[in-house]
Motif scaffolding. Structure first.
Motif, PDB file in Angstrom:
ATOM      1  N   HIS A   1      35.317 107.108  66.468  1.00 17.41           N
ATOM      2  CA  HIS A   1      34.722 106.309  67.399  1.00 17.41           C
ATOM      3  C   HIS A   1      33.309 107.115  67.838  1.00 17.41           C
ATOM      4  O   HIS A   1      33.569 108.417  68.311  1.00 17.41           O
ATOM      5  CB  HIS A   1      35.520 106.218  68.633  1.00 17.41           C
ATOM      6  N   ASN A   2      32.219 106.674  67.347  1.00 18.84           N
ATOM      7  CA  ASN A   2      31.070 107.361  67.553  1.00 18.84           C
ATOM      8  C   ASN A   2      30.687 107.438  68.854  1.00 18.84           C
ATOM      9  O   ASN A   2      31.033 106.680  69.820  1.00 18.84           O
ATOM     10  CB  ASN A   2      29.769 106.699  67.068  1.00 18.84           C
ATOM     11  N   GLY A   3      30.159 108.512  69.455  1.00 17.66           N
ATOM     12  CA  GLY A   3      29.711 108.690  71.063  1.00 17.66           C
ATOM     13  C   GLY A   3      30.972 110.077  71.328  1.00 17.66           C
ATOM     14  O   GLY A   3      30.679 110.587  72.483  1.00 17.66           O
ATOM     15  N   GLN A   4      31.954 110.149  70.435  1.00 16.60           N
ATOM     16  CA  GLN A   4      32.767 110.926  70.795  1.00 16.60           C
ATOM     17  C   GLN A   4      32.799 112.329  69.928  1.00 16.60           C
ATOM     18  O   GLN A   4      33.426 113.549  70.132  1.00 16.60           O
ATOM     19  CB  GLN A   4      34.326 110.681  70.492  1.00 16.60           C
ATOM     20  N   GLU A   5      31.574 112.666  69.423  1.00 17.92           N
ATOM     21  CA  GLU A   5      31.274 113.639  68.503  1.00 17.92           C
ATOM     22  C   GLU A   5      31.310 115.199  69.308  1.00 17.92           C
ATOM     23  O   GLU A   5      32.084 116.266  68.873  1.00 17.92           O
ATOM     24  CB  GLU A   5      29.885 113.536  67.816  1.00 17.92           C
ATOM     25  N   PRO A   6      30.853 115.090  70.256  1.00 17.00           N
ATOM     26  CA  PRO A   6      30.707 116.621  70.963  1.00 17.00           C
ATOM     27  C   PRO A   6      32.047 117.109  71.390  1.00 17.00           C
ATOM     28  O   PRO A   6      32.553 118.237  71.279  1.00 17.00           O
ATOM     29  CB  PRO A   6      29.851 116.310  72.537  1.00 17.00           C
ATOM     30  N   GLY A   7      32.749 116.265  71.834  1.00 16.40           N
ATOM     31  CA  GLY A   7      34.644 116.864  72.092  1.00 16.40           C
ATOM     32  C   GLY A   7      35.461 116.926  71.100  1.00 16.40           C
ATOM     33  O   GLY A   7      36.212 117.808  71.089  1.00 16.40           O
ATOM     34  N   LEU A   8      35.039 116.021  69.959  1.00 17.59           N
ATOM     35  CA  LEU A   8      35.964 115.963  68.913  1.00 17.59           C
ATOM     36  C   LEU A   8      35.646 117.020  67.684  1.00 17.59           C
ATOM     37  O   LEU A   8      36.554 117.342  67.185  1.00 17.59           O
ATOM     38  CB  LEU A   8      36.154 114.366  68.413  1.00 17.59           C
ATOM     39  N   VAL A   9      34.373 116.719  67.557  1.00 11.65           N
ATOM     40  CA  VAL A   9      33.896 117.569  66.235  1.00 11.65           C
ATOM     41  C   VAL A   9      32.964 118.734  66.713  1.00 11.65           C
ATOM     42  O   VAL A   9      32.325 119.484  65.661  1.00 11.65           O
ATOM     43  CB  VAL A   9      33.306 116.689  65.133  1.00 11.65           C
ATOM     44  N   GLY A  10      32.389 118.774  67.738  1.00 11.50           N
ATOM     45  CA  GLY A  10      31.642 120.000  68.137  1.00 11.50           C
ATOM     46  C   GLY A  10      29.783 119.684  67.692  1.00 11.50           C
ATOM     47  O   GLY A  10      29.401 120.894  67.535  1.00 11.50           O
ATOM     48  N   THR A  11      29.558 118.366  67.572  1.00 14.63           N
ATOM     49  CA  THR A  11      28.015 118.514  67.433  1.00 14.63           C
ATOM     50  C   THR A  11      27.283 117.266  68.275  1.00 14.63           C
ATOM     51  O   THR A  11      28.536 116.254  68.723  1.00 14.63           O
ATOM     52  CB  THR A  11      27.778 118.105  65.888  1.00 14.63           C
ATOM     53  N   ASP A  12      26.198 117.222  68.615  1.00 17.88           N
ATOM     54  CA  ASP A  12      25.632 116.289  69.211  1.00 17.88           C
ATOM     55  C   ASP A  12      25.023 115.172  68.456  1.00 17.88           C
ATOM     56  O   ASP A  12      24.609 114.068  68.876  1.00 17.88           O
ATOM     57  CB  ASP A  12      24.459 116.771  70.152  1.00 17.88           C
ATOM     58  N   GLN A  13      25.002 115.473  67.040  1.00 13.04           N
ATOM     59  CA  GLN A  13      24.606 114.107  66.244  1.00 13.04           C
ATOM     60  C   GLN A  13      25.495 113.233  65.819  1.00 13.04           C
ATOM     61  O   GLN A  13      26.814 113.256  65.882  1.00 13.04           O
ATOM     62  CB  GLN A  13      24.263 114.906  64.771  1.00 13.04           C
TER      63      GLN A  13
END
Length: 264
Positions: free
Chosen positions: A53-65
């Protein structure tokens, strides 16, 4: 149409070292009694599909991209943080791997947030020979309906509705209208009326509602949601949805919901 209520597991069932939108979360959901696995699909810039689910990158995989701007190699190199915020070796699962893993299993699969890439997504579904197991959802834009009618007219389809008039648009297309996902913020909405619900059932159409609690303010079912079921009163939350006659309830807590329904 025989089953009274079906349970859809939102992004599978996750927690601890089982991570949302992974094969592990979907296996866990089936063990918890889910009938439908809900999953989110993204496409890399190279054209490959993954479950995320795009938008969840910082919490799930540790990136802001935004994961949708990554190459396939970049996505394959990502690793998740688990529920304890520990980095683990679990990769982002590919769409092909997930489909093959659950092909022929006793469950339906809701491929959500995929309408941006429907032509390629539907071709992937057909390539795996899974059109009878898949439910597609979208906001029923004309372009989406045209692609669905052309590429996957037999695949079960649920338009996401805030306005019942959208159904008239959908019925102009030769698609497999399985029912509708309805969203309502208040109990006096037309989607809560017996006339609407009974009319859909007379047409042999399923009604999907979202008991998931996304945040402190968003209401998808007029507050009859998972949080109010767990923290206040299950009868006034899940029971209200069941008594209204909705056919599919999406939840983050399938075992609790299944146990509640079975105990009624």
């Amino acid at each position: 149409m025989d089953r009274r209520v079906m349970i859809a597991a939102h992004r599978g069932t996750s927690g601890a070292n089982i991570i949302q939108n992974t094969i592990g979360a979907y296996e866990n959901a089936l063990l918890h009694g889910a009938d439908i696995l809900e999953m989110d699909v993204i496409q890399t810039v190279d054209g490959d599909f993954f479950i995320f689910h795009n938008g969840q990158e910082p919490g799930l995989v540790g990136t802001d991209q935004d994961i949708r701007t990554m190459t396939t190699e970049q996505v394959r190199n990502l690793r998740f943080f688990n529920g304890m915020q520990e980095r683990v070796m679990e990769p982002v699962n590919s769409f092909d791997d997930v489909l093959e893993h659950f092909k022929g299993r006793n469950c339906l699969i809701n491929v959500d947030r995929s309408w941006f890439y429907w032509r390629d997504v539907i071709r992937a579904i057909n390539r795996h020979g899974m059109k009878d197991q898949i439910i597609l959802k979208s906001h029923a834009a004309e372009e989406e309906l045209e692609i669905l009618a052309e590429e996957g007219p037999d695949i079960m389809y649920l338009p996401i509705l805030r306005d019942p008039a959208v159904l008239d648009r959908v019925r102009r297309y030769k698609v497999n209208l399985y029912g509708a996902e309805v969203i309502f913020e208040t109990e006096d909405h037309v989607f809560c009326s017996g006339e609407f619900i009974e009319g859909m059932h007379r047409d042999q159409k399923k009604l999907w509602v979202n008991a998931i609690t996304l945040d402190d303010t968003t209401k998808l079912t007029a507050g009859h949601d998972d949080n109010s079921a767990i923290l206040q009163d299950m009868d006034q939350a899940w029971g209200w949805l069941v008594d209204k006659g909705y056919d599919i309830i999406q939840t983050d807590w399938p075992l609790l919901l299944k146990t509640y329904i079975n105990g009624r």
